[in-house]
Design a protein around this motif. Structure first.
Motif, PDB file in Angstrom:
ATOM      1  N   UNK A   1       2.173   3.293 -15.693  1.00  0.00           N
ATOM      2  CA  UNK A   1       0.837   2.794 -16.019  1.00  0.00           C
ATOM      3  C   UNK A   1       0.458   1.708 -15.021  1.00  0.00           C
ATOM      4  N   UNK A   2       1.453   0.887 -14.703  1.00  0.00           N
ATOM      5  CA  UNK A   2       1.186  -0.232 -13.794  1.00  0.00           C
ATOM      6  C   UNK A   2       0.950   0.231 -12.371  1.00  0.00           C
ATOM      7  N   UNK A   3       1.709   1.251 -11.967  1.00  0.00           N
ATOM      8  CA  UNK A   3       1.626   1.667 -10.551  1.00  0.00           C
ATOM      9  C   UNK A   3       0.266   2.251 -10.214  1.00  0.00           C
ATOM     10  N   UNK A   4       0.183   3.516 -10.101  1.00  0.00           N
ATOM     11  CA  UNK A   4      -1.116   4.103  -9.775  1.00  0.00           C
ATOM     12  C   UNK A   4      -1.498   3.738  -8.363  1.00  0.00           C
ATOM     13  N   UNK A   5      -2.528   4.329  -7.889  1.00  0.00           N
ATOM     14  CA  UNK A   5      -2.906   4.059  -6.507  1.00  0.00           C
ATOM     15  C   UNK A   5      -3.734   2.794  -6.451  1.00  0.00           C
ATOM     16  N   UNK A   6      -3.326   1.899  -5.602  1.00  0.00           N
ATOM     17  CA  UNK A   6      -3.975   0.600  -5.567  1.00  0.00           C
ATOM     18  C   UNK A   6      -5.185   0.614  -4.668  1.00  0.00           C
ATOM     19  N   UNK A   7      -6.045  -0.310  -4.969  1.00  0.00           N
ATOM     20  CA  UNK A   7      -7.175  -0.513  -4.073  1.00  0.00           C
ATOM     21  C   UNK A   7      -6.634  -1.041  -2.752  1.00  0.00           C
ATOM     22  N   UNK A   8      -5.459  -1.669  -2.859  1.00  0.00           N
ATOM     23  CA  UNK A   8      -4.928  -2.388  -1.716  1.00  0.00           C
ATOM     24  C   UNK A   8      -4.706  -1.557  -0.465  1.00  0.00           C
ATOM     25  N   UNK A   9      -4.171  -0.371  -0.616  1.00  0.00           N
ATOM     26  CA  UNK A   9      -3.680   0.298   0.584  1.00  0.00           C
ATOM     27  C   UNK A   9      -4.726   1.149   1.263  1.00  0.00           C
TER      28      UNK A   9
ATOM     29  N   UNK B   1       6.932  -5.346  -8.068  1.00  0.00           N
ATOM     30  CA  UNK B   1       5.662  -5.003  -7.398  1.00  0.00           C
ATOM     31  C   UNK B   1       5.906  -4.562  -5.959  1.00  0.00           C
TER      32      UNK B   1
END
Lengths: 665, 211
Positions: A655-663, A611
């Motif tokens: 599939x897991x990556x993608x753009x996160x809400x986090x950043x 991660x």
């Protein structure tokens, strides 16, 4: 950042960061020119203006430093345009040369300078009380407490600036800039941006000789006019209290909010009168005099230096010499660090001789619970190119250690400052922008050790360049590492002269650092890729042993910036993993690298958190056994051959990556 | 009245977005809200925190010590770092995820007899401070929702499940859809629902959930 609230044409309410509210206020005031050098806690002002650039007609520049930014705004103002810059207080140190002269010359279009202090030095090299710039430069100052007030004050500051033909400082503190709240939106009425025609106003904008002396008198008159105007300003208010105890409170900025909180918790709501000052230079003396006239005591609540306390003491001497003044000099409040609701409660209770809810027990219990807990220092992000640069430098230093020669590390202000924190803990000094090179110029002539100075790309242009020219001219001998990650990374990846973009991500021209250094006359200038640890060790060795000024530009874009660009291009980020069957556990991947993605699992084996891993490859380049590979790669090194298994795994990872809400920031 | 949420974690986990969504939901619900945020600059991978205050009685952007109603920790160890902000008997919502700081890993490399500070260490200490501790596997939920970076949204779901949070979950859902990047809206809404479910399970029978 949520841009649509800032640009929304409609009235209504929005939940906004104060820095966004400041931008909104300037847009409502029809600002035409903005220029900045980024600095926490004001960087989101730059970012928001940059994002809104497509929606409104204003001119924006990201400048080499704060002085240049202020001068861009001053030039626009001379020609009649409303302009705004924002900087932290240490940036004001750089810009102050210009600010002081603008106090003399005056301006034409409204010129607003947002200046943020950082009590507690959360993200600054020092605690600094920028309020003293205002009286020193004879420039009026407003201080908001909330996001809403910041928006209103910025708007009004343009009007004050034009009324009195003077720049206006809107002074904030970190807890105001980084405060979010509900903000009432005002109407946006924008005029078209059209070039003006320069009129002959030269006399107004210079201060040589007699002009300066004349203008000084004008500044004093202007101060009197401003003071009179501020007596009636809606930004100053009195919270009534029955005053049973005969004591009142004078306060401003975020401290006002802490005072409200304290009055509530001490059960004093409605009993102690509070004078809240929004205009803190010039201080509206009659307002203060009226407030303190009948009081037995005055508690002054403010952060940093006793600025208001001194003003209140001077006024009290005339109107109420018997009043006791409680503040920093009485010992009820500290001059160090920022305030908070608990400290303000304690201070007010101590001034009034009251019992206050004692929280020592909670704090002590909490302290006991934290026993043995690890510290968490800020560190280089996963993928940060500086990690590779410092790994190679550390190896070069070890290789040279046999010679017995020592080294002095002059660090500077930027992400690489984090080299001072454990576990690396390697930096002998770090003063302010560009000072590492200035210090190296002096030290290299007086100590035996080899001096190694470090600057970043943005710092290079901002303040290091004159010191580099000085080093060449004087034949000073030291090693200069210029860590070029191609953006101003620490404040949120804003473009600078090393980026091919300007404000609003429009195309600009990159100014190559190595060309500038060579043109300046530096004879040893090498450019390396920060990730190529092994290949860079000999370069660093030569730079450390070179008898003269040795410049190494270590270049690789900031990982956060690079990741954002990769995502935009649809490129994948594949993490690395440890092949436990090959790993012999010398921990080379951890030593010299100290990446947050590295952990040690239950059987003492290094493990890479998928991660967190950014796939930069630096740790795999440290491993002598080739046991760190891209996840899903077959055997061998990071370039290991692909196979079906790898493809499947990569797909799964994607599939897991993608753009996160986090950043976001 | 004021309702205080102390949010902490590690730089990069999305605390600011979490706060922004809560703030928008407050606005939609007609509540006053104010926050104090500590992030930016060198805080990447460092310890970060946000004070979130809801209600007419909240003036300061900082929560007074011992007055937090809920402590949300996106990383487990960080819950302990700020524990004094939680009131006695307040609820600690803690991520199962432990991110060991490099300084701790470096210590283990130097001295092989050392051990990491573990989730169990954290939880047992938290329990001695407050009787209400819920451990949430937010990373697993975020991955299940299709975006491992959506741990912050999982916690929004957890918060929305609380009876004591004065916000309508529907308003939080709307605020998420507005605040996250467009292409991640579905993932985030899934993460939100999984967070609600996780909180209900963790707090089941304690009477603190909405349904």
């Amino acid at each position: 950042m949520v841009l649509k609230d800032v640009i929304s044409g409609g009235k209504g309410q929005a939940f906004m960061l104060c820095n966004e509210a400041i931008v909104r206020g300037a847009i409502e005031a029809d600002v035409k020119v903005v220029a900045f050098y980024p600095g926490a806690p004001t960087s989101e002002i730059l970012d928001t203006f940059s994002e809104a650039l497509g929606s409104f007609d204003y001119h924006m520049q990201i400048a080499t430093n704060e002085k240049v930014a202020l001068e861009i705004c001053a030039g626009a103002s001379f020609a009649g345009f409303r302009s705004l810059t924002a900087m932290k207080s240490v940036g004001m140190n750089v810009a102050s040369d210009t600010l002081f002269v603008l106090g003399y010359t005056g301006v034409r279009g409204g010129l607003v300078v947002v200046m943020a202090d950082d009590p507690h030095a959360h993200s600054s090299q020092s605690e600094q009380d920028g309020r003293f710039f205002a009286p020193n430069a004879y420039v009026p100052m407003l201080e908001p407490s909330t996001a809403q007030e910041a928006k209103e004050m910025v708007k009004e500051a343009f009007a004050i600036s034009e009324r009195h033909r003077v720049p206006v400082i809107v002074r904030t503190v970190t807890r105001v800039n980084h405060q979010s709240g509900v903000v009432e939106l005002g109407e946006i009425r924008r005029g078209k941006f059209e070039r003006a025609r320069w009129r002959d106003l030269k006399e107004e904008y210079l201060t040589l000789g007699e002009v300066a002396r004349r203008k000084k008198v004008r500044m004093l008159e202007r101060r009197a006019e401003l003071e009179k105007e501020f007596e009636g300003s809606a930004f100053n208010s009195v919270l009534r209290g029955e005053g049973g105890a005969g004591t009142g409170i004078v306060t401003s900025s975020v401290s006002y909010l802490y005072v409200l909180e304290a009055l509530k918790s001490l059960g004093l709501w409605g009993r102690v009168p509070v004078l809240k000052l929004g205009t803190t230079y010039p201080v509206p003396r009659r307002l203060v005099a009226d407030f303190i006239r009948g009081l037995k005591g005055v508690i002054v609540v403010e952060e940093l230096s006793p600025y208001l306390e001194n003003e209140v003491a001077v006024i009290a001497k005339d109107v109420n010499p018997a009043a006791r003044i409680f503040g920093k000099r009485s010992g009820d409040f500290s001059e160090a660090w920022e305030l908070n609701p608990d400290l303000v409660s304690e201070g007010i209770a101590s001034a009034l001789g009251l019992e206050h809810g004692d929280k020592t027990k909670i704090v002590e219990e909490a302290r006991a619970l934290k026993e043995g807990m690890p510290d968490r220092y800020p560190t280089f992000c996963p993928g940060c190119p500086h990690r590779g640069t410092f790994a190679a430098l550390s190896q070069a230093l070890r290789a040279l250690s046999a010679s017995g020669k020592g080294y002095y590390f002059a660090n500077d202000i930027g992400c690489y400052s984090m080299w001072v924190f454990p576990p690396i803990s390697k930096a002998d000094s770090s003063l302010c922008m560009g000072a590492s090179v200035g210090i190296a110029n002096g030290l290299s002539n007086v100590i035996e050790e080899r001096v190694v100075a470090v600057v970043g790309d943005s710092t290079f242009y901002h303040a290091a360049l004159p010191a580099i020219l000085n080093a060449v001219h004087n034949r000073n001998r030291f090693t200069l590492l210029i860590l070029d990650n191609s953006v101003t990374a620490m404040t949120g990846q804003q473009p600078n002269l090393s980026t091919e973009y300007t404000a609003g991500w429009r195309e600009g021209k990159r100014v190559p650092i190595e060309d500038v250094c060579r043109a300046a006359g530096a004879e040893f200038v090498e450019v390396v890729d920060s990730y190529s640890v092994k290949e860079n060790v000999p370069v660093f060795r030569r730079a450390l042993e070179y008898d003269g000024l040795a410049v190494v530009v270590s270049r690789r874009e900031c990982a956060l910036y690079g990741d954002r660009r990769k995502r935009r291009r649809g490129e994948k980020i594949t993490p690395f993993e440890v092949d436990k069957s090959v790993c012999r556990r010398p921990y080379a991947c951890i030593r010299d690298v100290y990446c947050p993605a590295h952990e040690i699992d239950g059987d003492g084996q290094p493990r890479i958190s998928p991660e967190l891993c950014d796939g930069c490859s630096v740790c795999s380049r440290m491993c002598a056994f080739g046991s760190i590979r891209r996840a899903g790669a077959g055997t061998g090194n990071e370039n290991g051959t692909g196979n079906q298994k790898r493809n499947d795994k990569e797909k799964e990872k994607e599939k897991e990556k993608g753009e996160g809400a986090g950043e976001r920031r | 009245m004021s309702f205080n949420i102390f949010i902490c974690g590690v730089g990069g986990q999305g605390l600011v977005l979490l706060t922004n969504v809560l703030g928008r939901a407050c606005l939609k619900s007609g509540f006053k809200a104010i926050t104090g945020e500590m992030y930016g600059l060198s805080q990447r991978s460092g310890s970060v925190s946000v004070h979130m205050r809801i209600g007419d009685d909240a003036y300061s952007p900082l929560i007074p010590v011992g007055e937090g109603d809920v402590l949300v920790a996106l990383e487990a160890i960080e819950a302990l770092r700020y524990i004094e902000y939680l009131k006695k008997g307040g609820l600690a919502l803690v991520n199962r995820r432990v991110m060991h700081p490099p300084v701790e890993t470096a210590g283990l490399v130097r001295d092989r007899s050392r051990k990491y500070f573990s989730l169990e260490d954290v939880v047992s200490r938290l329990r001695s401070y407050t009787g209400r501790v819920a451990v949430i596997d937010a990373l697993a939920a975020a991955k299940e929702a299709g975006n491992p970076n959506a741990e912050n949204t999982v916690f929004l779901g957890c918060l929305s499940a609380l009876r004591e949070l004065p916000l309508d979950p529907e308003k939080v859902r709307e605020a998420i859809a507005e605040a996250v990047p467009e292409r991640t809206v579905d993932q985030n809404l899934r993460a939100f629902e999984l967070g609600r479910a996780a909180a209900r399970e963790a707090l089941c029978g304690s009477g603190v959930c909405r349904d």
